[in-house]
Design an enzyme around this catalytic site. Structure first.
Site, PDB file in Angstrom:
ATOM      1  N   LEU A   1       0.820  -1.218   0.000  1.00 29.00           N
ATOM      2  CA  LEU A   1       0.000   0.000   0.000  1.00 29.00           C
ATOM      3  C   LEU A   1       0.854   1.269   0.000  1.00 29.00           C
ATOM      4  O   LEU A   1       0.404   2.320   0.444  1.00 29.00           O
ATOM      5  CB  LEU A   1      -1.005  -0.005   1.166  1.00 29.00           C
ATOM      6  CG  LEU A   1      -2.007  -1.183   1.167  1.00 29.00           C
ATOM      7  CD1 LEU A   1      -2.984  -1.047   2.332  1.00 29.00           C
ATOM      8  CD2 LEU A   1      -2.791  -1.271  -0.149  1.00 29.00           C
TER       9      LEU A   1
ATOM     10  N   ASP B   1       5.459  -6.217   2.184  1.00 25.32           N
ATOM     11  CA  ASP B   1       6.489  -5.782   1.242  1.00 25.32           C
ATOM     12  C   ASP B   1       6.998  -6.974   0.439  1.00 25.32           C
ATOM     13  O   ASP B   1       7.326  -8.021   1.013  1.00 25.32           O
ATOM     14  CB  ASP B   1       7.628  -5.154   2.071  1.00 25.32           C
ATOM     15  CG  ASP B   1       8.747  -4.602   1.218  1.00 25.32           C
ATOM     16  OD1 ASP B   1       8.710  -4.754  -0.017  1.00 25.32           O
ATOM     17  OD2 ASP B   1       9.678  -4.013   1.813  1.00 25.32           O
TER      18      ASP B   1
ATOM     19  N   PHE C   1       2.535   0.857 -22.886  1.00 23.49           N
ATOM     20  CA  PHE C   1       2.662   2.268 -23.228  1.00 23.49           C
ATOM     21  C   PHE C   1       1.805   3.026 -22.197  1.00 23.49           C
ATOM     22  O   PHE C   1       1.955   2.749 -21.013  1.00 23.49           O
ATOM     23  CB  PHE C   1       2.346   2.474 -24.718  1.00 23.49           C
ATOM     24  CG  PHE C   1       3.560   2.055 -25.536  1.00 23.49           C
ATOM     25  CD1 PHE C   1       4.028   0.737 -25.500  1.00 23.49           C
ATOM     26  CD2 PHE C   1       4.288   2.973 -26.257  1.00 23.49           C
ATOM     27  CE1 PHE C   1       5.189   0.350 -26.180  1.00 23.49           C
ATOM     28  CE2 PHE C   1       5.445   2.607 -26.949  1.00 23.49           C
ATOM     29  CZ  PHE C   1       5.888   1.297 -26.905  1.00 23.49           C
TER      30      PHE C   1
ATOM     31  N   TYR D   1      14.336   4.504 -13.824  1.00 25.39           N
ATOM     32  CA  TYR D   1      13.087   3.730 -13.843  1.00 25.39           C
ATOM     33  C   TYR D   1      13.119   2.712 -14.980  1.00 25.39           C
ATOM     34  O   TYR D   1      12.912   1.508 -14.786  1.00 25.39           O
ATOM     35  CB  TYR D   1      11.886   4.676 -13.980  1.00 25.39           C
ATOM     36  CG  TYR D   1      10.602   3.969 -14.337  1.00 25.39           C
ATOM     37  CD1 TYR D   1      10.054   2.995 -13.501  1.00 25.39           C
ATOM     38  CD2 TYR D   1       9.931   4.256 -15.543  1.00 25.39           C
ATOM     39  CE1 TYR D   1       8.875   2.330 -13.860  1.00 25.39           C
ATOM     40  CE2 TYR D   1       8.767   3.600 -15.889  1.00 25.39           C
ATOM     41  CZ  TYR D   1       8.240   2.634 -15.045  1.00 25.39           C
ATOM     42  OH  TYR D   1       7.088   1.972 -15.401  1.00 25.39           O
TER      43      TYR D   1
HETATM   44  N1  LIG Z   1       0.447   3.271 -15.392  1.00 28.55           N
HETATM   45  C1  LIG Z   1       1.112   3.204 -16.554  1.00 28.55           C
HETATM   46  O1  LIG Z   1       0.769   3.903 -17.533  1.00 28.55           O
HETATM   47  C2  LIG Z   1       2.278   2.264 -16.705  1.00 28.55           C
HETATM   48  C3  LIG Z   1       2.993   2.290 -17.919  1.00 28.55           C
HETATM   49  C4  LIG Z   1       4.054   1.404 -18.063  1.00 28.55           C
HETATM   50  C5  LIG Z   1       4.390   0.507 -17.059  1.00 28.55           C
HETATM   51  N2  LIG Z   1       3.681   0.522 -15.884  1.00 28.55           N
HETATM   52  C6  LIG Z   1       4.068  -0.432 -14.833  1.00 28.55           C
HETATM   53  O2  LIG Z   1       2.899  -1.107 -14.424  1.00 28.55           O
HETATM   54  C7  LIG Z   1       2.959  -1.410 -13.040  1.00 28.55           C
HETATM   55  C8  LIG Z   1       1.707  -0.914 -12.357  1.00 28.55           C
HETATM   56  O3  LIG Z   1       1.567   0.485 -12.578  1.00 28.55           O
HETATM   57  P1  LIG Z   1       0.424   1.308 -11.839  1.00 28.55           P
HETATM   58  O4  LIG Z   1       0.193   2.541 -12.622  1.00 28.55           O
HETATM   59  O5  LIG Z   1      -0.689   0.403 -11.510  1.00 28.55           O
HETATM   60  O6  LIG Z   1       1.222   1.704 -10.510  1.00 28.55           O
HETATM   61  P2  LIG Z   1       0.674   1.832  -9.007  1.00 28.55           P
HETATM   62  O7  LIG Z   1       1.653   2.669  -8.271  1.00 28.55           O
HETATM   63  O8  LIG Z   1      -0.755   2.256  -9.030  1.00 28.55           O
HETATM   64  O9  LIG Z   1       0.741   0.336  -8.502  1.00 28.55           O
HETATM   65  C9  LIG Z   1       1.906  -0.258  -7.979  1.00 28.55           C
HETATM   66  C10 LIG Z   1       1.494  -1.027  -6.744  1.00 28.55           C
HETATM   67  O10 LIG Z   1       2.636  -1.698  -6.217  1.00 28.55           O
HETATM   68  C11 LIG Z   1       2.670  -1.528  -4.810  1.00 28.55           C
HETATM   69  N3  LIG Z   1       4.074  -1.671  -4.393  1.00 28.55           N
HETATM   70  C12 LIG Z   1       5.128  -0.896  -4.745  1.00 28.55           C
HETATM   71  N4  LIG Z   1       6.251  -1.367  -4.175  1.00 28.55           N
HETATM   72  C13 LIG Z   1       5.902  -2.463  -3.444  1.00 28.55           C
HETATM   73  C14 LIG Z   1       6.610  -3.371  -2.630  1.00 28.55           C
HETATM   74  N5  LIG Z   1       7.928  -3.268  -2.422  1.00 28.55           N
HETATM   75  N6  LIG Z   1       5.938  -4.381  -2.038  1.00 28.55           N
HETATM   76  C15 LIG Z   1       4.589  -4.531  -2.230  1.00 28.55           C
HETATM   77  N7  LIG Z   1       3.866  -3.696  -2.991  1.00 28.55           N
HETATM   78  C16 LIG Z   1       4.512  -2.658  -3.594  1.00 28.55           C
HETATM   79  C17 LIG Z   1       2.059  -0.160  -4.556  1.00 28.55           C
HETATM   80  O11 LIG Z   1       1.527  -0.002  -3.258  1.00 28.55           O
HETATM   81  C18 LIG Z   1       0.962  -0.124  -5.622  1.00 28.55           C
HETATM   82  O12 LIG Z   1      -0.254  -0.638  -5.133  1.00 28.55           O
HETATM   83  C19 LIG Z   1       4.232  -0.785 -12.525  1.00 28.55           C
HETATM   84  O13 LIG Z   1       5.207  -1.804 -12.463  1.00 28.55           O
HETATM   85  C20 LIG Z   1       4.596   0.241 -13.579  1.00 28.55           C
HETATM   86  O14 LIG Z   1       5.988   0.408 -13.661  1.00 28.55           O
HETATM   87  C21 LIG Z   1       2.640   1.380 -15.690  1.00 28.55           C
END
Ligand SMILES: NC(=O)c1ccc[n+]([C@@H]2O[C@H](COP(=O)([O-])OP(=O)(O)OC[C@H]3O[C@@H](n4cnc5c(N)ncnc54)[C@H](O)[C@@H]3O)[C@@H](O)[C@H]2O)c1
Length: 330
Positions: free
Chosen positions: A34, A51, A169, A141
Site C-alpha cells: 500500500l 512488502d 505504453f 526507472y
Molecule cells: N500506469 C502506466 O501507464 C504504466 C505504464 C508502463 C508501465 N507501468 C508499470 O505497471 C505497473 C503498475 O503500474 P500502476 O500505474 O498500476 O502503478 P501503481 O503505483 O498504481 O501500482 C503499484 C502497486 O505496487 C505496490 N508496491 C510498490 N512497491 C511495493 C513493494 N515493495 N511491495 C509490495 N507492494 C509494492 C504499490 O503499493 C501499488 O499498489 C508498474 O510496475 C509500472 O511500472 C505502468
C-alpha cells in the site's frame, strides 16, 4: 482455473487485473504494501499487506498457497523521482524482484508475467516501435525494468522460469462498471491530470512544448485501456500454462494521440472548457512514442476493445466524476 499471486494488486493496473481474473473464475492472492495502492481497490481475492522484499512473508505465501503463476505489478514508477533517487528504484523494482524470483525457484513456481514499460526503449529511432528496437532507457526507472527483463532470461536458462514481459505504453481508463479507477498521488499521467482540470481541482493543464515535430506541435503518445491490458495478461498466462515459450510484447493501441487532441476529447466528453497553458519542453521527452502491438495480436490473439481515446477517456471520466477524491470517496 488457476491460482495467481498478484504483486502490486492494490495499484491502478493490478487492481483491474484482480477484478478481471476473478471475473474469469480464477483464485487470486494479492500482495501489496500500500505504498501507493489502495486497499479499497482490491475487489476480489485474498489480500495480504506486506512488502515484496519481506522474504519470510513471501516464503509463507508460497508455502500456504499453491500459486500457478505470478503477475508482478509492484514498482515505483515516477521517472523524475527515479533520476533523483535511483537506488530506491533499483532496490524496490529490481532487487526485491530477485527475492521474489528466488522464492519462486525454491517452490517450483515457473510462470511469471512482468509489468514492463515503453521506458525501456528510451528515445527510439523507428516508429511504430517494434520489440526488436534497441533497449536504451534514459532513466533509472526504465533501467530498473530492463534489468528485470534480463534477469528473467537468465532464470529461464537456469531454472526453466517461463516469463512474459509486457511493455506497456500509456495505461488509462477505468473498469466499465466504474467501481475502480486510477488514483495516483502525485498524479503524473496526462488523462487524469486533464480530468482534474475538468473537476476544478487544477486551474489549467500544462502543455510541455508546442514546437515538436508533430502535426500540432505537441507530443504524441499511445494510450491503452487498463482492461485491455488486463486481458493481455490473461492471454499471456494462458500461453505459459499451455507450455508456451517466454517472450516480450509491446502493449499499445498503435495509434498515437497528441496532447492537444487528448485535451480536446476531454473538452467534448466533459463539456468543460479545460484551460491550457503552453510551457517549455521537458528534457528527455521524446516527440512521439507509438507501439507496434502486432506481435501480441498475431502470437497471443490480443484484440483491444477500447482502441479509441474517446472510449478510454469516457470510462476514466465516469470514475473520476463519481469519485473526485479517488478512493477517499469510495
Ligand atoms: N500506469 C502506466 O501507464 C504504466 C505504464 C508502463 C508501465 N507501468 C508499470 O505497471 C505497473 C503498475 O503500474 P500502476 O500505474 O498500476 O502503478 P501503481 O503505483 O498504481 O501500482 C503499484 C502497486 O505496487 C505496490 N508496491 C510498490 N512497491 C511495493 C513493494 N515493495 N511491495 C509490495 N507492494 C509494492 C504499490 O503499493 C501499488 O499498489 C508498474 O510496475 C509500472 O511500472 C505502468
Amino acid at each position: 482455473m488457476a491460482m495467481f499471486l498478484i504483486v502490486g494488486g492494490a495499484g491502478y493496473i493490478g487492481s483491474h487485473m484482480v477484478k478481471h481474473l476473478a471475473s474469469h473464475g480464477h483464485d487470486v492472492v494479492v500482495l501489496d504494501d500500500l505504498s501507493s495502492g489502495h486497499r479499497k481497490s482490491v475487489v476480489a481475492g485474498k489480500f495480504i499487506q506486506g512488502d515484496l522484499g519481506d522474504q519470510d512473508l513471501i516464503e509463507e505465501i508460497f508455502s500456504t498457497s499453491k500459486i500457478d503463476c505470478v503477475m508482478h505489478f509492484a514498482a515505483f514508477s515516477l521517472v523524475g523521482e527515479s533520476v533523483e533517487l535511483p537506488l530506491n528504484y533499483y532496490h524496490n523494482n529490481t532487487a526485491k524482484t530477485t527475492s521474489l524470483l528466488m522464492a519462486m525457484a525454491r517452490h517450483g513456481v515457473d510462470k511469471f508475467i512482468l509489468s514492463s514499460t515503453a521506458a525501456v526503449y528510451g528515445e527510439p529511432e523507428n516508429l511504430p516501435i517494434l520489440e526488436t528496437e534497441p533497449t536504451e532507457p534514459t532513466n533509472p526507472y526504465g533501467r530498473s525494468k530492463i534489468f528485470i527483463e534480463e534477469i528473467l532470461e537468465d532464470c529461464d536458462t537456469a531454472h526453466g522460469l517461463k516469463h512474459i514481459s509486457l511493455r506497456y505504453f500509456n495505461a488509462a481508463g477505468a473498469s466499465k462498471e466504474g467501481e475502480i479507477g486510477e488514483d495516483h498521488s502525485p498524479e503524473t499521467h496526462l488523462i487524469p491530470l486533464v480530468l482534474q482540470v475538468a473537476l476544478g481541482q487544477r486551474e489549467y493543464i500544462e502543455i510541455y512544448g508546442t514546437d515538436w515535430d508533430t502535426p500540432d506541435g505537441t507530443c504524441i503518445r499511445d494510450y491503452i485501456h487498463v482492461m485491455d491490458l488486463a486481458e493481455a495478461h490473461i492471454l499471456a498466462a494462458q500461453r505459459l500454462m499451455e507450455g508456451g515459450e517466454s517472450g516480450v510484447y509491446n502493449l499499445g493501441c498503435q495509434s498515437g494521440y497528441s496532447v492537444r487532441e487528448i485535451i480536446s476529447i476531454v473538452r467534448e466528453i466533459t463539456g468543460k472548457p479545460i484551460p491550457a497553458v503552453e510551457s517549455d519542453r521537458r528534457p528527455g521527452d521524446p516527440a512521439r512514442l507509438v507501439a507496434s502491438s502486432e506481435k501480441i495480436k498475431s502470437e497471443l490473439g490480443w484484440n483491444p476493445r477500447y482502441d479509441d481515446p474517446e472510449r478510454i477517456i469516457a470510462t476514466a471520466w465516469r470514475w473520476h466524476s463519481a469519485n473526485p477524491r479517488g478512493y477517499s470517496d469510495v
